[in-house]
Design an enzyme around this catalytic site. Sequence first.
Site, PDB file in Angstrom:
ATOM      1  N   PRO A  88       1.131  -2.409  10.183  1.00  0.00           N
ATOM      2  CA  PRO A  88       0.213  -2.525  11.326  1.00  0.00           C
ATOM      3  C   PRO A  88       0.352  -1.344  12.280  1.00  0.00           C
ATOM      4  CG  PRO A  88       1.954  -4.193  11.454  1.00  0.00           C
ATOM      5  CD  PRO A  88       2.094  -3.517  10.129  1.00  0.00           C
ATOM      6  N   GLU A 115      10.511  -7.113   8.959  1.00  0.00           N
ATOM      7  CA  GLU A 115      10.132  -6.155  10.011  1.00  0.00           C
ATOM      8  C   GLU A 115       9.695  -4.805   9.424  1.00  0.00           C
ATOM      9  OE1 GLU A 115       9.641  -6.974  13.133  1.00  0.00           O
ATOM     10  OE2 GLU A 115      10.197  -8.977  12.471  1.00  0.00           O
ATOM     11  N   ARG A 158     -13.654   0.513  -6.335  1.00  0.00           N
ATOM     12  CA  ARG A 158     -15.103   0.401  -6.520  1.00  0.00           C
ATOM     13  C   ARG A 158     -15.807   1.744  -6.334  1.00  0.00           C
ATOM     14  NH1 ARG A 158     -18.167  -0.366  -1.990  1.00  0.00           N
ATOM     15  NH2 ARG A 158     -19.660  -1.822  -2.897  1.00  0.00           N
ATOM     16  N   ASP A 173     -23.988   1.555   1.040  1.00  0.00           N
ATOM     17  CA  ASP A 173     -23.190   0.562   1.769  1.00  0.00           C
ATOM     18  C   ASP A 173     -23.029   0.923   3.244  1.00  0.00           C
ATOM     19  OD1 ASP A 173     -22.554  -1.290  -0.130  1.00  0.00           O
ATOM     20  OD2 ASP A 173     -20.772  -0.224  -0.826  1.00  0.00           O
TER      21      ASP A 173
END
Length: 243
Positions: A88, A115, A158, A173
């Site tokens: 993150p 962690e 993809r 897209d």
Amino acid sequence: MRIDVVTIFPSYLQPLREALLGRAIDRGLLEVAVHDLRDWTHDVHQAVDDSPYGGGPGMVMRPQVWGEALDDVLATPDLPARLVVPTPAGRPFTQATAHAWAAEERLVFACGRYEGIDERVLLDARARGITVDEVSIGDYVLVGGEVAVLVMVEAVARLLPGVLGNPRSAAEDSFSDGLLEGPSYTRPEVWRELAVPDVLRGGNHAAIARWRRDRALERTRDRRPDLLDALGPDALDAADRAA
Ligand code: SAM
């Protein structure tokens, strides 16, 4: 493209073998190898974590185990590899990242838990000349890197030549032109008293393209104004500005 994933939960990566990606593997467009990090432990408990220096909650993944695992995984096969570490605290993973990585020969993903991984594992890999990307799939915290890897591998795979039945799908897209894609409709013409917009049934290709572009602009303005702000100076023409 060759993809390696190192994880303490190999079965989490099973969906990589389903549907579109599974067919890409069967057709030889994509090779996927999933490695169990515990195979590189040497103690009876197969421990991969230890308490953090400096104190604090949680556990940190041990450098010795990760170091040996990555040494072995990166060495075979002998292809130039980019090491991807989901976290993150990483730079955002975007469609632009997916396009850039789709041009790579090999991606090696290191799935953290607890962690995260002892920082020295990444420092050591960089010191050995390996490109290391620490990336986040969004501003929220998952319990492990496996789900993030599923997201990223699907987004990259993809884009590989031959994986999508119609390559125009990816070209049109969301994000390809910097905008969100507008709404889509299929048969029947009227469903629960809701009709498909007339223009889409009229066969006027220029009018359809204009309508789609206007809806994309409208949706982007409403949901992701940050994307409009990030467009280059020539991205919008006079008709776009009038929309
Ligand atoms: N203490 C870390 C922090 O605050 O940055 C969070 C660790 S998280 C509980 C455990 C693992 O989940 C991370 O090492 C990473 O592999 C994965 N993870 C969690 N959230 C993620 C995200 N948004 N993007 C990518 N990976 C994520």
